[in-house]
Motif scaffolding. Structure first.
Motif, short mmCIF file in Angstrom:
data_model
loop_
_atom_site.label_atom_id
_atom_site.label_comp_id
_atom_site.label_asym_id
_atom_site.label_seq_id
_atom_site.Cartn_x
_atom_site.Cartn_y
_atom_site.Cartn_z
N PRO A 1 -9.42 0.46 1.53
CA PRO A 1 -8.29 -0.39 1.17
C PRO A 1 -8.72 -1.78 0.71
N ALA A 2 -9.83 -2.28 1.24
CA ALA A 2 -10.29 -3.60 0.84
C ALA A 2 -10.72 -3.63 -0.61
N ASP A 3 -11.14 -2.47 -1.12
CA ASP A 3 -11.59 -2.40 -2.51
C ASP A 3 -10.49 -1.94 -3.47
N ALA A 4 -9.36 -1.52 -2.93
CA ALA A 4 -8.30 -0.97 -3.76
C ALA A 4 -7.55 -2.08 -4.49
N PRO A 5 -6.98 -1.76 -5.64
CA PRO A 5 -6.19 -2.77 -6.37
C PRO A 5 -4.96 -3.18 -5.54
N ALA A 6 -4.50 -4.35 -5.79
CA ALA A 6 -3.38 -4.92 -5.02
C ALA A 6 -2.07 -4.29 -5.49
N VAL A 7 -1.77 -3.09 -4.99
CA VAL A 7 -0.51 -2.43 -5.30
C VAL A 7 0.16 -2.10 -3.98
N PRO A 8 1.46 -2.03 -3.94
CA PRO A 8 2.15 -1.71 -2.68
C PRO A 8 1.71 -0.36 -2.17
N PRO A 9 1.36 -0.27 -0.86
CA PRO A 9 0.93 1.03 -0.30
C PRO A 9 2.09 1.99 -0.25
N ARG A 10 1.76 3.24 -0.25
CA ARG A 10 2.77 4.26 -0.12
C ARG A 10 3.39 4.20 1.27
N THR A 11 4.67 4.45 1.34
CA THR A 11 5.35 4.51 2.63
C THR A 11 5.39 5.95 3.10
N TRP A 12 4.88 6.17 4.33
CA TRP A 12 4.79 7.51 4.88
C TRP A 12 5.89 7.77 5.89
N LYS A 13 6.49 8.95 5.82
CA LYS A 13 7.44 9.35 6.85
C LYS A 13 6.67 9.65 8.13
N PRO A 14 7.26 9.38 9.30
CA PRO A 14 6.53 9.55 10.57
C PRO A 14 5.91 10.93 10.74
N ARG A 15 6.66 11.99 10.43
CA ARG A 15 6.13 13.34 10.64
C ARG A 15 4.92 13.59 9.74
N ALA A 16 5.01 13.16 8.49
CA ALA A 16 3.89 13.34 7.57
C ALA A 16 2.69 12.52 8.02
N ALA A 17 2.95 11.30 8.52
CA ALA A 17 1.85 10.46 8.99
C ALA A 17 1.16 11.10 10.19
N ARG A 18 1.95 11.65 11.12
CA ARG A 18 1.35 12.30 12.29
C ARG A 18 0.49 13.50 11.86
N ARG A 19 1.00 14.25 10.87
CA ARG A 19 0.23 15.41 10.40
C ARG A 19 -1.12 14.96 9.81
N VAL A 20 -1.08 13.87 9.04
CA VAL A 20 -2.32 13.36 8.46
C VAL A 20 -3.29 12.93 9.55
N LEU A 21 -2.78 12.22 10.58
CA LEU A 21 -3.67 11.78 11.65
C LEU A 21 -4.26 12.97 12.41
#
Length: 746
Positions: free
Chosen positions: A23-43
């Motif tokens: 993320p420190a190297d990524a261009p300054a664009v708004p991050p994607r917003t994750w739904k809680p269930r999808a975020a838990r699945r990714v983790l």
């Protein structure tokens, strides 16, 4: 071992394609917003991925210890077995004060029993502490001597529980080692990226956490989930990790791993040699090279990320040697894996930026080269042979990979003049010992435009130093210029010192301590009325070739002493579960053998058989339930093909050159063979067979002396002139002798 190409983690329906940037190297664009269930699945997926990455970087260490323990137990059992017949009386010779009668009276009559019992159990059995200590000390001393002399080999025996556990441990260790080499960079990246993102990503996993988290941390949480999703999406190590985890937890059934061991025993021994000292002669593995060359070779890294095989120590050294010396001859004795070492060199060069590799070989081994490259590496093999060779050549020029072609086709290929292979491999390089031939000029043209060149030849030179000088001249002309083509016996040492920078050779008995023994038997027969008459007619006619075939010149197999014995040998071998190769120089003899054996045999494999069909015959011999005998012309099947499935070799007649037989035997007695190899030579007394054995015997001994001694290794077939008699002079001499013996006109 048995690698399956991974498909990677399944992509979550809620994730999107993204990159692996921090993320420190990524261009300054708004991050994607994750739904809680999808975020838990990714983790959850990221945690699983992290566990897999850590497994692949550490599992081989634990499995290494499992292999070591299994090996130690197996070796100890064999030492005890070796002492089982040694009476306890033998201990008295080592400890004069030992009261052996006390041990015998207590029921300890063998040294093994004393070893197993140990001091405490001996004392518990009523033996005095002093006597017990002396007995155990002497028994261990004797066991150490037996252990030092033990030549460890894994015999195929599914009923041996200790060997089975060892093979299972090696199987799991092989999976883990292969996976670690393949995915080390990815695993390290995952271990670096994932842990630092797990906690920052937590606020995105539930509505309650979001409400309790400041806006800037919520934004960072969504960015962290995106980075984790990138790692999950790009993962390629999952399938391998799953296989390793399964093998660690529950090794495959014994029958499965034993079958795998028989198919790839060389790789198992390669793995075992990474864990324990198998007694390899390290100096022999280094080929006796000068110390400064050895230091440079050992310092050379070997990238194995594209390799799917475990190399023996001497094979790693050989591959590194080729990389360091750049233009060399690898003259390892047949059966030591020159092809595998070449593939390791190619894999390293491609992994470090190379694009094109060229292999030039006889037509008989084109298919084998393609199979070996694809089986043992992630490199793409392209065959430039046959009707579509021009299209294949264009594809190779554009896409790269390993091109495999023949000496005859090499000069006909339409390839870009500026194409410079990272490596050119010339197999059976003695085929170009004359640089003035068309094939010699073509090989030189490609050698000159290649970054590295590796000549392979188990017998680089059969007879002449001058011809060996020509081969070195392709590679290192400055070394070739120092060679005296007239060097004989007295010049052998100087010769070997000179060729050291360009020539490496190792022998089987020096570097393959596990190689099964080879038993050679001369099957002497006597002519009967029919085959004897055919022989006399051939001698009377002055026909040397007919003399050599006369033992088979019958209409009924029962009238040929050789065919009768051959049938007996084959029957005995097949009944014992062995596979057989029958070699002859003559097509008429091969036809007789095929008629004799019928459905038992596949063949005949001759020079007229197309290359793919030759390999198919070898495969048929290896297949379960297939034919038990391969019948082959020695000039076709005696070079290039690997037939480890066979452990019995039968020669129908002596060959004019000792090296022809040596090459043929090496088709079976080579790395990967798991059984003792039996070599039978069918011979008739008082015939051309006996005369050839007598005349060639002294020449074979002289050749052997110099083919197995070298400063750079223990062998250099070209280190001296060994003028084997020509076929013309041999036939003239033997014919005259036989005509005199039989009273025929000379």
């Amino acid at each position: 071992m048995g690698h399956v190409r991974p498909s990677g983690y399944a992509r979550s329906a809620m994730t999107e394609q993204s990159t692996l940037t921090d993320p420190a190297d990524a261009p300054a664009v708004p991050p994607r917003t994750w739904k809680p269930r999808a975020a838990r699945r990714v983790l959850d997926q990221a945690r699983d991925l992290l566990a897999d990455a850590r497994l692949l970087t550490t599992a081989d260490l634990d499995l290494r210890e499992r292999v070591r323990d299994a090996y130690t137990a197996t070796r100890e059992v064999r030492v005890h077995a070796g002492l089982r017949t040694v009476p306890v009386m033998a201990l008295e010779e080592r400890r004069k004060k030992l009261r052996v009668a006390v041990l015998e009276k207590a029921g300890f009559t063998q040294v093994t029993q004393v070893l197993v019992a140990g001091t405490e159990r001996l004392v518990a059995a009523g033996i005095g502490a002093g006597t017990a200590r002396l007995a155990v000390s002497a028994a261990r001393e004797l066991a150490d001597e037996v252990d030092a002399d033990l030549r460890f080999r894994i015999d195929v025996d599914p009923d041996d529980p200790y060997a089975t556990v060892l093979v299972q441990a090696l199987y799991a260790f092989g999976l883990a080692t292969d996976a670690r080499h393949r995915h080390l960079d990815e695993a390290r990246r995952v271990a670096d990226v994932v842990p630092a993102r797990l906690e920052p990503a937590l606020p995105a996993t539930s509505l309650w956490r979001r409400l309790m988290t400041p806006a800037d941390r919520r934004s960072a949480a969504h960015a962290a989930v995106s980075v984790l999703a990138d790692q999950v999406t790009a993962a390629r190590l999952t399938d391998d990790a799953r296989a390793v985890r399964a093998a660690v937890g529950q090794p495959p059934e014994g029958a499965q791993v034993w079958a795998d061991f028989e198919a790839r025993s060389a790789e198992y021994y390669g793995l075992l040699s990474q864990v324990v000292d198998l007694g390899d002669d390290h100096e022999a593995a280094e080929g006796g090279l000068p110390a400064d060359v050895v230091r440079r070779v050992e310092a050379q890294p070997l990238d194995r990320s594209l390799l799917r095989a475990s190399l023996r120590g001497y094979q790693q050294f050989g591959a590194k040697y080729a990389l360091v010396q750049r233009r060399t001859i690898l003259g390892d004795e047949m059966g030591l894996g020159k092809t595998m070492q070449s593939i390791a060199v190619a894999a390293h060069l491609v992994a470090t930026g190379g694009t094109h590799v060229l292999v030039v070989c006889p037509a008989s081994v084109v298919t084998n080269w393609k199979r070996e490259v694809e089986q043992h590496s992630d490199l793409t093999a392209v065959v430039l042979h046959g009707t579509d060779r021009e299209q294949a050549a264009a594809r190779w020029a554009d896409d790269g990979g390993v091109a495999v072609t023949t000496f005859e086709v090499l000069g006909r290929l339409d390839l870009p003049h500026d194409l410079r292979p990272a490596l050119t491999v010339v197999d059976e390089a003695h085929y170009v010992k004359n640089p003035e031939t068309l094939r010699g000029r073509e090989v030189r043209r490609w050698a000159d435009r290649s970054d590295r060149v590796l000549f392979l030849s188990g017998t680089p030179m059969e007879n002449k130093v001058a011809e060996f000088k020509n081969m070195v001249g392709y590679l290192q002309p400055e070394v070739a210029a120092q060679l005296d083509p007239n060097a004989g016996l007295s010049g052998a040492k100087a010769f070997r010192r000179i060729v050291a920078p360009a020539y490496l050779r190792r022998n089987q008995e020096d570097v393959l301590t596990e190689l099964p023994e080879m038993v050679q038997v001369e099957e002497w027969e006597q002519f009967g009325p029919v085959d004897g008459a055919a022989y006399r007619d051939a001698v009377l006619a002055g026909n040397f070739m007919s003399m050599r075939q006369a033992a088979f010149a019958v209409s009924d197999a029962a009238d040929s002493a050789k065919l009768v014995r051959l049938r007996e040998l084959v029957t005995e071998a097949v009944d014992g579960g062995r596979r057989v190769i029958v070699f002859s120089y003559f097509l008429s003899v091969l036809d007789q053998v095929m008629n004799l054996l019928g459905d038992l045999a596949v063949g005949p494999l001759t020079g007229a058989v197309p290359v793919p069909e030759r390999q198919a015959m070898v495969d048929a011999l290896s297949a379960p339930g297939g034919p038990s005998v391969l019948v082959s012309q020695i000039t076709a099947g005696g070079v290039g093909l690997n037939v480890q499935a066979a452990s019995v070799v039968i020669f129908c007649e002596p060959q004019v050159k000792p090296t022809i037989e040596a090459q043929a035997v090496a088709r079976a007695h080579r790395m990967g063979q798991t059984r003792t190899v039996q070599v039978h030579r069918l011979l008739v007394e008082q015939s051309v067979d006996q005369r050839m054995m007598e005349i060639l015997g002294s020449k074979a001994a002289l050749f052997e002396e110099f083919a197995r001694q070298s400063e750079i290794t223990d062998a250099s077939p070209s280190a001296v002139d060994v003028d084997a008699p020509s076929e013309t002079s041999l036939s003239r001499t033997i014919l005259a002798e036989e005509q005199r013996r039989l009273g025929s006109p000379v």
